[in-house]
Scaffold this motif. Structure first.
Motif, PDB file in Angstrom:
ATOM      1  N   PRO A  45       0.819  -1.213   0.000  1.00  0.00           N
ATOM      2  CA  PRO A  45       0.000   0.000   0.000  1.00  0.00           C
ATOM      3  C   PRO A  45       0.858   1.270   0.000  1.00  0.00           C
ATOM      4  CG  PRO A  45      -0.708  -1.520   1.732  1.00  0.00           C
ATOM      5  CD  PRO A  45       0.570  -2.049   1.189  1.00  0.00           C
ATOM      6  N   ALA A  46       0.329   2.328  -0.577  1.00  0.00           N
ATOM      7  CA  ALA A  46       1.046   3.605  -0.671  1.00  0.00           C
ATOM      8  C   ALA A  46       1.467   4.136   0.693  1.00  0.00           C
ATOM      9  CB  ALA A  46       0.178   4.641  -1.397  1.00  0.00           C
ATOM     10  N   GLN A  47       0.644   3.910   1.729  1.00  0.00           N
ATOM     11  CA  GLN A  47       0.958   4.439   3.064  1.00  0.00           C
ATOM     12  C   GLN A  47       2.202   3.790   3.681  1.00  0.00           C
ATOM     13  OE1 GLN A  47      -1.965   3.015   2.202  1.00  0.00           O
ATOM     14  NE2 GLN A  47      -2.796   1.734   3.820  1.00  0.00           N
ATOM     15  N   GLU A  48       2.716   2.716   3.087  1.00  0.00           N
ATOM     16  CA  GLU A  48       3.927   2.063   3.593  1.00  0.00           C
ATOM     17  C   GLU A  48       5.182   2.482   2.834  1.00  0.00           C
ATOM     18  OE1 GLU A  48       3.286  -2.165   3.674  1.00  0.00           O
ATOM     19  OE2 GLU A  48       1.420  -1.963   4.812  1.00  0.00           O
ATOM     20  N   ALA A  49       5.066   3.466   1.958  1.00  0.00           N
ATOM     21  CA  ALA A  49       6.177   3.862   1.089  1.00  0.00           C
ATOM     22  C   ALA A  49       7.421   4.317   1.836  1.00  0.00           C
ATOM     23  CB  ALA A  49       5.717   4.959   0.129  1.00  0.00           C
ATOM     24  N   GLU A  50       7.262   4.838   3.046  1.00  0.00           N
ATOM     25  CA  GLU A  50       8.429   5.290   3.799  1.00  0.00           C
ATOM     26  C   GLU A  50       9.382   4.142   4.134  1.00  0.00           C
ATOM     27  OE1 GLU A  50       7.057   5.300   8.446  1.00  0.00           O
ATOM     28  OE2 GLU A  50       6.480   7.014   7.231  1.00  0.00           O
ATOM     29  N   ALA A  51       8.919   2.903   4.068  1.00  0.00           N
ATOM     30  CA  ALA A  51       9.771   1.745   4.360  1.00  0.00           C
ATOM     31  C   ALA A  51      10.882   1.571   3.321  1.00  0.00           C
ATOM     32  CB  ALA A  51       8.935   0.477   4.448  1.00  0.00           C
ATOM     33  N   GLN A  52      10.648   1.986   2.095  1.00  0.00           N
ATOM     34  CA  GLN A  52      11.643   1.899   1.023  1.00  0.00           C
ATOM     35  C   GLN A  52      12.276   0.510   0.949  1.00  0.00           C
ATOM     36  OE1 GLN A  52      14.450   5.196   0.947  1.00  0.00           O
ATOM     37  NE2 GLN A  52      13.039   6.421   2.157  1.00  0.00           N
TER      38      GLN A  52
END
Length: 161
Positions: free
Chosen positions: A117-124
């Motif tokens: 999901p887009a909201q997990e993008a900070e995980a990189q």
């Protein structure tokens, strides 16, 4: 089956308890975790064993993760990736491997195993994944050893406040 790869980042990071990361650095021990597609009934399914790392080596990331005491910084992801794929090939010879960046907010061309999901993008995240040649009902974690990686990686600890 040979491993496939996509352009790996210049550095990769693995966060976790210091003791586990020390074993990873000194012995090259890594735990591959099951990643299975959800099903409603026990039946053969697409299942993967994965190792997730990240491109984010910041102290902020280290502080943000619970139960994280250290970070394994891998300075040569190409060498690491090749060694990891070779080790898994020896341990799980009938499995095919690939590694690539997770696609956030839109489907990855590599399928659901590489989509989040887009909201997990900070995980990189950068995912190493292996799939068995035949579908399985259950899948268990596996340990692989790539040998000492101190020449291509270092252990970083949480900086004091």
């Amino acid at each position: 089956m040979s491993a496939m790869k996509h352009d790996r980042p210049s550095r990769l990071y693995l966060y976790g308890p210091r003791q586990a990361l020390e074993r990873a650095l000194q012995q090259g021990e890594f735990r591959l975790q099951p990643l299975a597609a959800p099903t409603l009934a026990p039946q053969p399914q697409a299942a993967f064993l994965v190792l997730d790392l990240t491109h984010d080596g910041s102290q902020a990331r280290l502080h943000a993760l619970p139960a994280t005491h250290a970070c394994l910084a891998i300075h040569d992801p190409e060498e690491f990736g090749e060694r990891l794929h070779r080790a898994v090939q020896k341990t799980l010879p009938a499995w095919a491997g690939i590694d690539a960046a997770i696609s956030y907010g839109h489907p990855s061309p590599l399928g659901k195993a590489f989509t989040a999901p887009a909201q997990e993008a900070e995980a990189q995240e950068w995912r190493f994944a292996w799939r068995p040649a035949q579908a399985v009902v259950t899948i268990a974690p596996a340990f692989v050893r790539v040998g000492n990686i101190e020449s291509i990686a270092e252990l970083r600890t949480l900086a004091s406040h």
